[in-house]
Design a protein around this motif. Sequence first.
Motif, PDB file in Angstrom:
ATOM      1  N   GLU A   1       0.831  -1.204   0.000  1.00  0.00           N
ATOM      2  CA  GLU A   1       0.000   0.000   0.000  1.00  0.00           C
ATOM      3  C   GLU A   1       0.863   1.250   0.000  1.00  0.00           C
ATOM      4  N   GLU A   2       1.992   1.234   0.737  1.00  0.00           N
ATOM      5  CA  GLU A   2       2.898   2.388   0.725  1.00  0.00           C
ATOM      6  C   GLU A   2       3.475   2.608  -0.671  1.00  0.00           C
ATOM      7  N   ILE A   3       3.835   1.507  -1.314  1.00  0.00           N
ATOM      8  CA  ILE A   3       4.348   1.624  -2.685  1.00  0.00           C
ATOM      9  C   ILE A   3       3.268   2.179  -3.604  1.00  0.00           C
ATOM     10  N   LYS A   4       2.032   1.700  -3.408  1.00  0.00           N
ATOM     11  CA  LYS A   4       0.924   2.192  -4.241  1.00  0.00           C
ATOM     12  C   LYS A   4       0.690   3.676  -4.017  1.00  0.00           C
ATOM     13  N   ALA A   5       0.752   4.130  -2.756  1.00  0.00           N
ATOM     14  CA  ALA A   5       0.525   5.553  -2.469  1.00  0.00           C
ATOM     15  C   ALA A   5       1.573   6.421  -3.158  1.00  0.00           C
ATOM     16  N   GLY A   6       2.829   5.970  -3.136  1.00  0.00           N
ATOM     17  CA  GLY A   6       3.867   6.733  -3.830  1.00  0.00           C
ATOM     18  C   GLY A   6       3.620   6.816  -5.319  1.00  0.00           C
ATOM     19  N   LYS A   7       3.205   5.693  -5.867  1.00  0.00           N
ATOM     20  CA  LYS A   7       2.920   5.688  -7.302  1.00  0.00           C
ATOM     21  C   LYS A   7       1.724   6.561  -7.640  1.00  0.00           C
ATOM     22  N   ARG A   8       0.741   6.579  -6.753  1.00  0.00           N
ATOM     23  CA  ARG A   8      -0.435   7.421  -7.002  1.00  0.00           C
ATOM     24  C   ARG A   8      -0.039   8.907  -7.024  1.00  0.00           C
TER      25      ARG A   8
END
Length: 1851
Positions: free
Chosen positions: A940-947
Amino acid sequence: MREPDDQDSGGRKSDRLKGDGRQTHSSRSTSRAAMKEDNKSVEDTTGGTFTEGEEPYLDDDESYVEPLEGSSSSFQDDYAESIGESRYMETPVPAAEEAEEKVKKKISESFFYDEMELVSMPFVTPDSNIPLDLLTLVHSFGYDCRKRANLQLLDSNTMMYIAGNQLILLDLKTKEQMYLRSSSGGGIGVIGVHPYKTYFTVAEKGVFPKIIIYEYPSLRPYRILQDGTELAYAYVDFNYNGTLLASVGSSPDHTLTIWNWKEEQPLLRTKAFSQEVFKVTFNPEDDEQLTTSGSGHIKFWEMALTFTGLKLQGSLGRFGKTATTDIEGYMELPDGKVLSGSEWGNMLLWEGGHIKVELCRAAAKPCHQGPINQIMLDEGEVITVGSDGCVRIWDFETIDTADTAEEAGLLEIEPINELQVDKNVKLFSMIKMNEVGANFWLAQDANGAIWKLDLSFSNITQDPECLFSFHSGAIEALAVSPLTYLMATTGLDCSVRLYDFASKTPLVQMKFKQGGTALAWVPRLVNFKGAQFIVGFEDGIVRILDLFDPKGLTVFVGRKRILDADIRLKQVFKPHTAAVTALAYDRDGEVLATGSKDKTVFFFEVERDYKPIGYITTPGPVCQLMWSGVSHPENTLLIICENGYVLEAPLPTQKEEEEDHDVVSYEIKDMCIKCFHFSSVKSKILRLIEIEKRKKRKELKEKEKEERRKLAKEMGEDGEKEFQKQEEEEEEEEEPLPEIFIPLTPCHILCGFYSEPGKFWVSLGGYDSGFLYHCEFPPYDKNSDITEKKDEPFDFRLLEDTEDNPITTITFSINKNMMFCGMQNGAIRVYVLNQNDPSLASMEDYWHFNMHDNNYGCIKAISTSFDDRFLLSAGADSNIFVFSFFSEFELKKDMKAKVPSPRFGIETEPIPEDIEDPKAYSIENARRKREHDKLVKEVEEIKAGKRERIKALRNELQKLLQMNEALPKHMQFKRTDFDLDSKIRAEIDRKTAHKIQRVEKELAWEKEKHQLALMKLKNRFRDSLENDTIVVHAIQSDHKISSYRLVKPSKYSKSKRPSQSERRPSKLERFEKDGTGKKHSQRDTGGSISVPEESIIEKGKKFRPKTLSEIMVENQIEKTRKLILKAERAQFKIQQRKKEWEELYKSKPGDDYEDPKDVQAIKEAQLYMGDFNLKTAPDYKIPEHMRINAAKKEEELGHLDSMVHSKKMHMNKCIISLRDLKVAVVEEIQCLVQELKNIQSALHESKHIPIPQIPHIRPEEVPEKRFQYDEETLLAFKQQQMKKLSDHIPQVEQAASGGSAGRFLKLSSGKDRDLTTRDSLSRSSRASAFNFDVPKFMEFAKADPTEVELEIMKRDEIKHLYMQQYLINRIKELIVTFDAELRLLRHQKLKLDTQMKLSDLHHVTLFQEMLLLKNFEKQENILQERVNSLDKEEQDMQWKINETLKEMEEKKNEVAKLQDQEKALYAGFQAALGENNKFANFLMKVLKKRIKRVKKKEVEGNAEEDEESDESSEEESSLESDEEESGSEDDVFDDSICPTNCDIGLFELALQLREKRLDIEEALVEEKKVIDNLKKEYDALSKKVKIVATNLNAAEEALEAYQREKQQQLNELLVVIPLKLHQIEHVVYGEIPSDLSGTLVFSNHSLGRLQERIIQLQEENSKQQKLNKEYRERRKQLIREKREMAKTIQKMEETVSQLMISKFGRVINLEALQTLSVNTTLEELKIRKLRKELSNAKEMKMWEEKIAQVRWELMMKTKEHTKKLHQMNDLCMEKKQLDSQLNMLQNQQGNAFQGPRKADTVAREKVTELIQVQAQRILALKEEIALLRKKGGLILPPIHPPQENMKSMGL
């Protein structure tokens, strides 16, 4: 060895070794003998009114009386023996003996049985020192709350209930218990109390159990009732006065018995029902009425006095429309009605065996939520007790007078009062306490309690009080404190309970959400005070509980009553996902192991607050864990699995404090676990035991033979012969040993324990029960597969009487000198052991006693107290027993358990949060979930950065797009130019579709819910509608046409109701059917004869040369076979010829034969001649094919409905097609108008022609559009609903709804415009293209046009004007054509409307007729069934008559055959005598002499009839009549002695033939008697047939009269027939009369058929006259041919007779000559002789070869023997030479040397050794020679001297 638990004590102790079955059988036979005498006395005293059997009771289909079965059969036989003779044979009984019998059999009122003789005692191994009172029952903490009627009240203070094999009498005030032991040891089935409370009954279980009636309060056995059932009693009940007792047995017999209990006599007995019976009771108002109820039934019984005596007649209750239910509670009303409960909670009122009414509460609510378990009548009020924990009071008058007229049969009533006892209460039964001025009741709670209820319902009514609380259901685990007399138990009832068993006090209980399955007390090494115990539950949770004395806590203000002990949750964790089955602390108290059914064992570190160490997986569900003791060198864990695996795991290593966050799982994979996979060895053990038995038996037989041999020698030769005969008789073949058997499914391991390091004992169930197996772990092998291992125990111990009763749990005393075993049948067994005996070598003597219930009381846990003073057992029957090893005197001291004091600060400690959710994560799953959540968080942290990055890129893209739009158009980029990769957008679309799919899955339930609701609405309102009304309007006119609103076909057209009164076949049809059947059967039988196979012997082997003897045998066999085949062929031809003659004679028609075709033609002529009789005529007879009933009328009605439906359906299809045509026309007009507009845009306005108005589709033309919607429609509907919710003004709501409806219609109509065909689409596309091009053209036409351009424009204008006019004409043509089609179809529909109205009128008529026929149907069916039954009876009798005639013909044929045999006998004897025999007259007299013989069979009738039959047989014998007369005149002669010179063979032949003649005469007499009987039977049947025919005619006339009455009623119905004027031909003076009532209505078809029939009859008449003439001529010709054939046959018979006389000398039987065959027996014997000679020759040759072989072997042995002798001779000569040389050397050198020298000494020693070696060789050779002389001697190898010595000697 049997367990004699059902034996008596006292003087019968010595007989305890005998089996239960034998003692029961002997006691039963004794009781049966006594029963016979008692029955006789009852018969004498009552005048023969008591019987046991039952006669059929034919009130209705289900009212029946079942015969006595099962155990009652013995009683019935005894009763027949005792009563049958006195009643039917009328054996006189002296009055004095009768009076003496009465006095002898009447039981005294003061008679009592000895209690010590009845009570069952423990079993102790004979010749052992174990005392009988080894264990003494101290207290019982359990209660079988689910046992039926297990709560009885003897007085206001004494309560009684069953606990296993004990009957417990509990004082309600002092809480003291008294025990009554079961007499059989098989358990107690049910108890009951006398109405006066002076007696109570104990109905037991076992093989033919007893009912013991005790007096109260003395508790002495007063009466014993025997042989009432086979295995157990289910219920007992006294009548209102207490004089009779009713008992009902359980499976398998379910016997109902009525007892005169004071005289110990059964009065009536029968089988109650075939399924389980719960209850039996007397009617309080009438002792002759009883009721039984049970599984799916209720039955009403009545004692009826019949001509054969008193009978017990049962009537089974009919449920009718009500669902069948188990009936637990019921009550008899004073007027004979019965009120019962049901499984769904309503009450059923029974009257006359039927449900009169079903009672429920208002709004159809049930009376109780669940089954009603008891119904009582108390003080004029009805009390019902339900499983929902409620007690409700109802008005008796309302129930007694209840009735209903509804079809459902429900009547709503409300209770007067109601009491909800408590939550989680399931009331099973109640009993009233006899307290003056109070209305208290004791209630049995099936959830483990006894309640005291106050049903006074006043202002001072007390709340329900729980007097006692127990476990409900099986107790799963039990643990005892290591420090004091405390016991903890748990069960599946979700409770944990604590008891002080020394003071007999329950202390405290604690409830949880799930049931407990395992329990262990924490050892003192962990908790020194012993104040903790640990409990495992069925959801995998383990809880540690603190036990403390709450009196040591700080007392707060307002605190309630302080208990003696309290439980507090200390810690909770969930190591497993399934039930926890075992808990165990290691010997050091450092590690806790938990086992579960999820096939895992979890380890915890105790010192670190039970920190998880890890778990291991097991190959099966764990059932027991046990750590090794102090005597073992290593600390190991014994893991026992149910499926036959036993593991040994070492103590897991405890890791230091480390961070284990990186560890994904707790599984321990590197543990060295030893495994033992049990393989069944029971069959091997049984085989070894059988071998030992046979060996001992053989040794005994050898000893006996030796003794008899000695005696035989003493007796001499006679003795030896007798001894040999006995030996031959005793020689028997031994039975095969038991086979080795291993069950396919491994038997479950029940329990086990360590014996020595690496060794253990286990007890198994199933096939392997009956032994304790001693096993040893194999060495650890890392690479071995556990599942493929098969290990066997190395030792075992036989357990007596445990073949079907294995040990389920085992515990030991502290010093290991006693082993306590809990058995599967609830018994406790104690083995006495020696000290330090791990191999159980001393396990022989034991003490055995049944305590828990024998059927379902399996002992789950057994344990001793910390000081071995008490033994505690817990069973599956909810009972907990406490036993003492000491006497009661020692226990009278005030013993009480000491409850541990609370820990310091326990008040302030927070209670840990309990795990209440059964689906909570286990420790392992929680760790895995934690790891999973950790990964999810990282993702989820990786996804937030990508978002965030995507958001920045999106903003940048938006800026670029805005910059692109700001540029000039020719410089702008296309939108697709910004796409980096088309695959990205495709991937995004795919993900979007995936998300949509996921959302659809999330909303699937809601979608399904609304779909189901929509489906229900459709099923209710739309599915039954096939076509809705469609109104199609014309375009220019006001004409319109509407379709039929068509529903689905009616039930009459769908289903065809079976006709109950079917027309019976006529006699002609039956004749045709029988005739064809006979022909087929004759044809079948004629073709079934086949030639027998010709194979007699098998063919020999082909590839082996045959010997001369074999060839001779085969030739003889072939010769015999040919002769037999020849005779068989001849016999077969004769039989075939006979059969052909029989078939020919059978096919000959009789004199009264009529051709079936002619009969059928006559019948058809009679039926179809066109005779139209008026149906109103009084003599009108309805033909069978025209008879109508309700079923046929329904078919006719259905046919009409189907026809109407099809017509309407066709018209609707036409209208729909017309509607579709209009839609297409409108679409085409839309396209044409669009094209017209495009054209007019290019023309000047002055030249425009008005555009026709476009027709529109009205809503009523497309009603199905109302149910079509799209997204816009749904959004509009949503807005409408939201507006309704937000707006509170009704007017606004109405306006909003109207507007939305308008939009809905508008959208729908808009959608209609989208429906275009391909043509319209192409036109619209062309129009749109034209419209698009015109502005372009006009845009560039700014300059002045040239002449060419003007010419082009002029041409285009002319073209456009033409197209304008053409399109307008086309539109008008389409409109006119459609309107014409509509008017034409409208005209057709008007005609169809007229027909439909007529069909409606016809439908009404048919429906009226059907209703009328239904009224007649019942009586008509009765009459028709009467006719059918009589017709069937007539057919059956006719068939019997035909069969009788056939039998008579067969018997006559047999008589003729016997007479032929008699003639053949005389003819054969005459031929044997020859001609001119001197003794012919004498021998003939001997042959014809009549002798009275003893008849083999009993002859019916008297002697006169026999003489008459003999005289008739004499008269009918034509050959003997004359000789008898002549013989009577001669003198009496002696036929016993053969005269001199007479041939003895002829004399013996005459005697033999005389016996045959007598046999034939007797057979003739018998056959004639049979013929006479058949004649009588034929006459009787003929009379019956006439009577039945008369009754059949009367029944047919009654049916015909009823048919006429029915027809008259049908004639009175009004029928509407519309006629036109030209159809009326009945005119008077050229005018139509005003009254048409006298007219007939004919169809044109019927009238034309009558006219045609006139012509047909004339033609048929002339044709039949011609045929008649031809047939007469043909008949004359056949008669002439028949005469000529008869003459020809007679001539041929004469020729055959002459040929026979010329060839044989007399007329003989050619058939007998042709079938003459060889003597097969003689030929077979010859063949056997040849074969025997061949086999003997072969055997002789084989023995000669063996003799030659043995002789050659003897010669070789002799040669070898001679060779050995020569060797021995050579050696002797050599020895002699050596001796002489030695002597010579001694003489020569003796003088040369003085004194001994070393060389001489060595030489002497060598010579001595040589001599010794030679001597040994000589001895060996002698022994070998001796062996060779003996037969079968063994040859030993020659002895060679040592090589070293030989070399040293130079040899």
